[in-house]
Write a protein that holds these residues in place. Structure first.
Motif, PDB file in Angstrom:
ATOM      1  N   THR A 291       0.451  -0.476   1.742  1.00 55.12           N
ATOM      2  CA  THR A 291       0.955   0.819   2.198  1.00 55.12           C
ATOM      3  C   THR A 291       2.139   1.290   1.376  1.00 55.12           C
ATOM      4  OG1 THR A 291       0.217   0.368   4.458  1.00 55.12           O
ATOM      5  CG2 THR A 291       1.887   2.088   4.167  1.00 55.12           C
ATOM      6  N   THR A 292       3.115   0.399   1.174  1.00 56.91           N
ATOM      7  CA  THR A 292       4.355   0.787   0.501  1.00 56.91           C
ATOM      8  C   THR A 292       4.330   0.571  -1.003  1.00 56.91           C
ATOM      9  OG1 THR A 292       5.378  -1.395   0.751  1.00 56.91           O
ATOM     10  CG2 THR A 292       5.632   0.174   2.583  1.00 56.91           C
ATOM     11  N   MET A 293       3.389  -0.230  -1.479  1.00 51.13           N
ATOM     12  CA  MET A 293       3.280  -0.590  -2.892  1.00 51.13           C
ATOM     13  C   MET A 293       4.480  -1.392  -3.385  1.00 51.13           C
ATOM     14  SD  MET A 293       1.480   2.892  -4.394  1.00 51.13           S
ATOM     15  CE  MET A 293       0.821   2.120  -5.869  1.00 51.13           C
ATOM     16  N   MET A 294       5.215  -1.994  -2.435  1.00 47.93           N
ATOM     17  CA  MET A 294       6.358  -2.820  -2.784  1.00 47.93           C
ATOM     18  C   MET A 294       5.920  -4.276  -2.940  1.00 47.93           C
ATOM     19  SD  MET A 294      10.060  -3.341  -0.857  1.00 47.93           S
ATOM     20  CE  MET A 294      10.193  -1.605  -0.463  1.00 47.93           C
ATOM     21  N   THR A 295       6.490  -4.951  -3.915  1.00 48.92           N
ATOM     22  CA  THR A 295       6.231  -6.372  -4.100  1.00 48.92           C
ATOM     23  C   THR A 295       6.994  -7.168  -3.041  1.00 48.92           C
ATOM     24  OG1 THR A 295       8.107  -6.767  -5.576  1.00 48.92           O
ATOM     25  CG2 THR A 295       6.062  -5.942  -6.588  1.00 48.92           C
TER      26      THR A 295
ATOM     27  N   ALA B 167       2.865   5.442  -6.233  1.00 45.32           N
ATOM     28  CA  ALA B 167       4.057   4.591  -6.238  1.00 45.32           C
ATOM     29  C   ALA B 167       5.330   5.427  -6.278  1.00 45.32           C
ATOM     30  CB  ALA B 167       4.006   3.642  -7.435  1.00 45.32           C
ATOM     31  N   ALA B 168       5.312   6.510  -7.037  1.00 42.50           N
ATOM     32  CA  ALA B 168       6.491   7.379  -7.105  1.00 42.50           C
ATOM     33  C   ALA B 168       6.839   7.939  -5.732  1.00 42.50           C
ATOM     34  CB  ALA B 168       6.242   8.518  -8.102  1.00 42.50           C
ATOM     35  N   GLU B 169       5.820   8.321  -4.954  1.00 44.79           N
ATOM     36  CA  GLU B 169       6.071   8.808  -3.596  1.00 44.79           C
ATOM     37  C   GLU B 169       6.667   7.721  -2.718  1.00 44.79           C
ATOM     38  OE1 GLU B 169       5.925  11.819  -2.232  1.00 44.79           O
ATOM     39  OE2 GLU B 169       5.480  12.594  -4.241  1.00 44.79           O
ATOM     40  N   GLN B 170       6.165   6.503  -2.855  1.00 43.30           N
ATOM     41  CA  GLN B 170       6.675   5.398  -2.042  1.00 43.30           C
ATOM     42  C   GLN B 170       8.107   5.033  -2.437  1.00 43.30           C
ATOM     43  OE1 GLN B 170       5.261   4.229   0.637  1.00 43.30           O
ATOM     44  NE2 GLN B 170       3.517   5.599   0.318  1.00 43.30           N
ATOM     45  N   ILE B 171       8.408   5.102  -3.722  1.00 41.70           N
ATOM     46  CA  ILE B 171       9.776   4.836  -4.173  1.00 41.70           C
ATOM     47  C   ILE B 171      10.728   5.892  -3.621  1.00 41.70           C
ATOM     48  CG2 ILE B 171      11.264   4.844  -6.226  1.00 41.70           C
ATOM     49  CD1 ILE B 171       8.888   3.542  -7.735  1.00 41.70           C
TER      50      ILE B 171
END
Length: 475
Positions: free
Chosen positions: A427-431, A459-463
């Motif tokens: 969901t968040t694309m975070m490691t 990923a840019a949206e999640q960041i």
């Protein structure tokens, strides 16, 4: 609906003019000419404007293809460009290198009705090339600047797309890459006859003009530590791609002039760019050699077509399945055949023979057996079918695997999957590391440029959401 649409009954499918094979084999220029304005309008007018646009559904970045085709057909080209670039950071690049026959064009409704597909990729290329010529392509100008900063590791298509999206929101963006030139595979992996390098260079300059800062020739995990880069920024994106060549260990693999595809293509591209290379020796140059390329994907097609242009005596492509089961683009296979490449279907290499350097490849015939769990027929060796194929240069184009990033970056907190790709929250694309995200091939596995763009935009949206949450929590 415009009366200029639904012309697929009266107008047939056409591609831009293609240079004759004997001419294009002499250089690394792109092989297709550009559409004229009239030709682009005619091809765009063939769109049926169907209620369920399967071309858009099967485009990874969900390009609004029917709308920009209709705008092109009506001569409203600047609007067509605006619609096209709204969902795709590099439409002129995707128009050139996307395997449209497997994506948008392969899903075109009119093709299913017995008419040939709309020429989507060539029209997309025409729209954006015209936009560049007319000065419609301008650097991103954020509405407001933000103090927060984001670091990106990897200046390939994924890293560049994420950089532009984040800069659009006003973030201070810094992109790091170990190579001396930004672009990743766009610069060093894809030959000029598919993507001339000025197309990539002008995009990179556009990003620089937008305020994105590039740090090239940076060895993260070596002279520069991963922890040092991470500490500099409010968030970090890993978009390194996958560069480790899959190998085929056979008897004789240690012989000279047996090369991985990317090594060969990188040096050929450096040479095409006019960059001096200590490695462009006789061993890497196909001139006057019998060349054998092992593999059936688009990278293999890039290798065989590069070898032709270097003046090879003969070029053969070995693939263990038949033409119908080849993973590469049908268009690329057809171009390679026109240029003199010989495809040796249903063939599997057994060993390499030579003294110091390879001299022959021993090959057995293959029979396609029953399908496996994936649905593909299993290649089976035909007994007593071995033959020798002359080879002075062998190129292995067997695909790519991820490098061991936890080891390379000296950061064991990065978790990997069983395939070696970085593990992220879906969901968040975070490691597993707070504030460290990952996208593109390093998560997905070796895939297409357009998928890297899609993943990077997500990923840019999640960041952005992550930084906003932290700001709210700190308030």
């Amino acid at each position: 609906m415009s009366e200029k649409m639904l012309k697929f009954v009266q107008q047939g499918r056409e591609m831009p003019e293609k240079r004759p094979a004997d001419q294009r084999n002499e250089d690394f220029r792109e092989i297709y000419d550009s559409f004229s304005e009239a030709a682009a309008q005619i091809q765009a007018s063939r769109c049926s404007q169907c209620g369920v646009p399967f071309c858009q559904i099967h485009c990874p970045v969900s390009n609004n293809i029917p709308d920009w085709l209709m705008l092109t057909a009506n001569g409203r080209l600047e609007e067509a460009y605006e619609v096209s670039q709204a969902t795709n950071n590099f439409p002129e690049i995707c128009g050139r290198i996307c395997p449209q026959d497997r994506l948008c064009e392969g899903s075109c409704v009119i093709q299913q009705s017995g008419h040939e597909t709309v020429t989507i990729g060539a029209v997309e290329k025409y729209i954006t090339d015209t936009a560049w010529e007319k000065g419609w392509v301008q650097p991103v100008k954020p509405v407001r600047e933000r103090a927060a900063s984001v670091g990106i590791i990897g200046a390939g298509p994924g890293g560049l797309a994420a950089a532009e999206q984040l800069r659009r929101k006003g973030y201070q963006v810094h992109v790091y890459d170990r190579y001396d030139r930004a672009g990743g595979l766009l610069s060093y992996g894809i030959p000029g006859f598919k993507l001339e390098k000025y197309v990539v260079d002008r995009r990179i300059k556009l990003l620089e003009d937008a305020g994105i800062v590039f740090h090239l020739g940076i060895d993260i995990g070596g002279s520069t530590s991963f922890a040092e880069i991470r500490d500099k920024y409010d968030a970090l994106l890993i978009a390194t791609g996958v560069y480790q060549a899959r190998d085929l260990r056979l008897p004789g693999s240690e012989l000279g002039n047996i090369l991985p595809a990317l090594y060969y293509l990188t040096e050929a591209n450096r040479n095409d760019l006019g960059m001096k290379s200590d490695h462009m020796s006789d061993g890497l140059n196909a001139k006057d050699k019998d060349v054998v390329v092992i593999g059936g994907g688009d990278t293999a097609m890039d290798c065989v077509r590069t070898a032709v242009r270097q003046g090879a005596k003969s070029v053969k492509c070995l693939y263990r399945r038949d033409k119908e089961n080849m993973p590469g683009s049908e268009r690329e296979v057809r171009n390679a055949e026109e240029e003199g490449v010989e495809f040796v279907w249903l063939s599997s290499p057994d060993a390499f023979v030579g003294d110091e350097n390879v001299r022959e490849v021993l090959v057995s015939k293959v029979h396609l057996g029953m399908p496996d769990s994936s649905g593909r027929q299993v290649p089976q060796i035909v007994p007593d079918s071995r033959e020798a194929i002359p080879a002075d240069l062998v190129i292995k184009a067997l695909g790519f695997s991820p490098e061991n990033l936890p080891q390379l970056f000296n950061e064991q907190g990065l978790e990997v999957s069983s395939y070696g790709t970085l593990r992220v929250d879906n969901t968040t694309m975070m490691t597993a590391l707070d504030g460290v995200f990952a996208a593109g091939d390093i998560v997905r596995g070796a895939s297409l440029v357009v998928w890297a763009i899609k993943d990077a935009r997500d990923a840019a949206e999640q960041i952005h959401s992550y930084i906003e949450r932290r700001k709210t929590a700190a308030a």
